[in-house]
Enzyme design. Sequence first.
Site, PDB file in Angstrom:
ATOM      1  N   LEU A  39     -50.791  35.051 -53.453  1.00 29.21           N
ATOM      2  CA  LEU A  39     -52.237  35.218 -53.665  1.00 29.21           C
ATOM      3  C   LEU A  39     -52.545  35.908 -54.991  1.00 29.21           C
ATOM      4  O   LEU A  39     -53.616  35.728 -55.563  1.00 29.21           O
ATOM      5  CB  LEU A  39     -52.841  36.051 -52.530  1.00 29.21           C
ATOM      6  CG  LEU A  39     -52.820  35.418 -51.140  1.00 29.21           C
ATOM      7  CD1 LEU A  39     -53.166  36.458 -50.072  1.00 29.21           C
ATOM      8  CD2 LEU A  39     -53.802  34.251 -51.078  1.00 29.21           C
ATOM      9  N   GLY A  42     -49.402  41.881 -59.699  1.00 29.62           N
ATOM     10  CA  GLY A  42     -49.589  42.841 -60.780  1.00 29.62           C
ATOM     11  C   GLY A  42     -48.224  43.236 -61.291  1.00 29.62           C
ATOM     12  O   GLY A  42     -47.237  42.534 -61.024  1.00 29.62           O
ATOM     13  N   LYS A  43     -48.139  44.344 -62.027  1.00 31.59           N
ATOM     14  CA  LYS A  43     -46.860  44.716 -62.610  1.00 31.59           C
ATOM     15  C   LYS A  43     -45.849  45.151 -61.542  1.00 31.59           C
ATOM     16  O   LYS A  43     -44.678  44.867 -61.657  1.00 31.59           O
ATOM     17  CB  LYS A  43     -47.067  45.843 -63.623  1.00 31.59           C
ATOM     18  CG  LYS A  43     -45.863  46.063 -64.512  1.00 31.59           C
ATOM     19  CD  LYS A  43     -46.227  46.891 -65.717  1.00 31.59           C
ATOM     20  CE  LYS A  43     -45.012  47.336 -66.505  1.00 31.59           C
ATOM     21  NZ  LYS A  43     -44.213  46.258 -67.051  1.00 31.59           N
ATOM     22  N   VAL A  46     -46.646  42.191 -55.617  1.00 31.44           N
ATOM     23  CA  VAL A  46     -46.938  40.771 -55.406  1.00 31.44           C
ATOM     24  C   VAL A  46     -47.666  40.688 -54.073  1.00 31.44           C
ATOM     25  O   VAL A  46     -47.285  41.363 -53.113  1.00 31.44           O
ATOM     26  CB  VAL A  46     -45.640  39.933 -55.302  1.00 31.44           C
ATOM     27  CG1 VAL A  46     -45.971  38.447 -55.140  1.00 31.44           C
ATOM     28  CG2 VAL A  46     -44.759  40.129 -56.506  1.00 31.44           C
ATOM     29  N   VAL A  47     -48.727  39.881 -54.023  1.00 31.94           N
ATOM     30  CA  VAL A  47     -49.464  39.735 -52.771  1.00 31.94           C
ATOM     31  C   VAL A  47     -49.280  38.307 -52.272  1.00 31.94           C
ATOM     32  O   VAL A  47     -49.508  37.345 -53.012  1.00 31.94           O
ATOM     33  CB  VAL A  47     -50.964  40.064 -52.968  1.00 31.94           C
ATOM     34  CG1 VAL A  47     -51.712  39.915 -51.646  1.00 31.94           C
ATOM     35  CG2 VAL A  47     -51.134  41.480 -53.503  1.00 31.94           C
ATOM     36  N   ASP A 156     -60.252  52.084 -60.104  1.00 31.77           N
ATOM     37  CA  ASP A 156     -59.809  50.800 -60.663  1.00 31.77           C
ATOM     38  C   ASP A 156     -60.730  49.681 -60.171  1.00 31.77           C
ATOM     39  O   ASP A 156     -60.269  48.576 -59.884  1.00 31.77           O
ATOM     40  CB  ASP A 156     -58.351  50.536 -60.266  1.00 31.77           C
ATOM     41  CG  ASP A 156     -57.662  49.514 -61.171  1.00 31.77           C
ATOM     42  OD1 ASP A 156     -58.182  49.245 -62.277  1.00 31.77           O
ATOM     43  OD2 ASP A 156     -56.603  48.989 -60.777  1.00 31.77           O
TER      44      ASP A 156
HETATM   45  P1  ADP Z   1     -52.257  45.187 -57.990  1.00 29.24           P
HETATM   46  O1  ADP Z   1     -52.105  46.629 -57.688  1.00 29.24           O
HETATM   47  O2  ADP Z   1     -51.002  44.533 -58.422  1.00 29.24           O
HETATM   48  O3  ADP Z   1     -53.422  44.871 -58.905  1.00 29.24           O
HETATM   49  P2  ADP Z   1     -53.910  44.184 -55.812  1.00 29.24           P
HETATM   50  O4  ADP Z   1     -53.968  44.943 -54.537  1.00 29.24           O
HETATM   51  O5  ADP Z   1     -55.090  44.281 -56.701  1.00 29.24           O
HETATM   52  O6  ADP Z   1     -52.575  44.537 -56.568  1.00 29.24           O
HETATM   53  O7  ADP Z   1     -53.662  42.654 -55.488  1.00 29.24           O
HETATM   54  C1  ADP Z   1     -53.450  41.717 -56.538  1.00 29.24           C
HETATM   55  C2  ADP Z   1     -54.285  40.492 -56.285  1.00 29.24           C
HETATM   56  O8  ADP Z   1     -53.854  39.877 -55.045  1.00 29.24           O
HETATM   57  C3  ADP Z   1     -55.785  40.728 -56.094  1.00 29.24           C
HETATM   58  O9  ADP Z   1     -56.455  40.809 -57.335  1.00 29.24           O
HETATM   59  C4  ADP Z   1     -56.190  39.520 -55.279  1.00 29.24           C
HETATM   60  O10 ADP Z   1     -56.308  38.381 -56.082  1.00 29.24           O
HETATM   61  C5  ADP Z   1     -54.971  39.333 -54.362  1.00 29.24           C
HETATM   62  N1  ADP Z   1     -55.161  40.071 -53.100  1.00 29.24           N
HETATM   63  C6  ADP Z   1     -54.930  41.385 -52.879  1.00 29.24           C
HETATM   64  N2  ADP Z   1     -55.236  41.753 -51.631  1.00 29.24           N
HETATM   65  C7  ADP Z   1     -55.698  40.638 -51.027  1.00 29.24           C
HETATM   66  C8  ADP Z   1     -56.234  40.368 -49.713  1.00 29.24           C
HETATM   67  N3  ADP Z   1     -56.310  41.326 -48.806  1.00 29.24           N
HETATM   68  N4  ADP Z   1     -56.629  39.100 -49.434  1.00 29.24           N
HETATM   69  C9  ADP Z   1     -56.553  38.140 -50.374  1.00 29.24           C
HETATM   70  N5  ADP Z   1     -56.071  38.328 -51.629  1.00 29.24           N
HETATM   71  C10 ADP Z   1     -55.650  39.552 -51.952  1.00 29.24           C
HETATM   72 MG    MG Z   2     -55.514  44.909 -58.592  1.00 30.18          MG
END
Ligand code: ADP
Ligand code: MG
Length: 356
Positions: A39, A42-43, A46-47, A156
């Site tokens: 989905l 980031g660094k 991974v989601v 953030d």
């Molecule tokens: P990071 O700390 O790497 O920025 P995030 O928590 O922002 O991590 O997640 C990275 C991306 O993954 C988000 O910008 C979004 O696109 C996707 N994502 C994160 N959480 C969810 C969620 N609960 N449902 C759907 N997509 C998500």
């Molecule tokens: Mg993020």
Amino acid sequence: MSRRRLDSRSGLPAGLLGEIQTPISTEPMENVYEITGELGRGKFAVVKRCVEKISGKVFAAKFLRKRRRGRDCRAEVIHEMAVLEMARNNARVVNLHAAYETDHDIVLVLEYAAGGEIFDHCVSEELLPEAQIIRLIRQTLEGVHHLHQSNLVHLDLKPQNILLTSLSPPGDIKIVDFGLARKLGAVGELREILGTPEYVAPEILNYEPITTATDLWSVGVIAYMLVTGESPFAGDDKQETYLNVSQVNVDYSREAFSRVSELAVDFIRKLLIKAPEDRPSAAECMSHPWLWQQQQICLSPDPTATRPFRERSCGTKWAAPPEDPEDKENFLESPHSHAKRFRFDEETSAPGDGDF
Ligand code: ADP
Ligand code: MG
């Protein structure tokens, strides 16, 4: 060298929480979930989309690396969990469902936000109608207000971290990514250099105290991006971006705000103010007349009151060079390196004035 202040009781950096209730299972999560795709990333995270086998319910699994640059960052991950737990009764924050641990990662199983990032609506050819933007900003403020009531600051907030429960029509917002969130008040002043250059408030760049007002600046940036399709402070490089933020160099021209109501501009002007103490709180923002114009805008016979297509091309602001991996990392721990790299000799006062 880090100058981060430590909490004498917990030994953690100031603003970091150390206690969680959610059990962290060491059972392989594949026993319980089927992982079905990525989905976002980031660094250090991974989601992935995953489906709970027993229920068929979809979740988002955020895989957070425990070691980063040779440093044990488990405490930071625990903190992110603790913040999510504190925000459990906040409907505008994504819910933490479960947690797993592997050799490399802690995996947060989160409520799935199926509509993706509101960022996509900022860069799309077809901007959202203003009435929808008002709804999303109001919900964002509700979420932020709730966080601030618990002395939590997100730090953030940006269109990539505000998700939607469904895409079309746009659903409700869910705030994600509490990696940089902090608890205020426990050990006096909090100063840190963190966030993403385009979205951070001037006080962060100047290593001045962080308050709840820091998040309100970001709400102003998000509102600006949703209504104009442009990032207000993005420069051609990082240095220019920092300078734009520090000088509150914002384009409020008619061209940028074509087909946007005067009240929207007024709302944004009141948030993008350099002095944090002069910004309205989330609660004050919620009473701004822009957020109560929805009906009028929806019912207006004037076709220019909603904007089916963006007036301006994506243009220069989105044509910025690909993201610098350092930006993603978010932390610049030494204020000295900060001072060297981002030195601003000229300062201008912020546009906008007065209270709501
Ligand atoms: P990071 O700390 O790497 O920025 P995030 O928590 O922002 O991590 O997640 C990275 C991306 O993954 C988000 O910008 C979004 O696109 C996707 N994502 C994160 N959480 C969810 C969620 N609960 N449902 C759907 N997509 C998500
Ligand atoms: Mg993020």
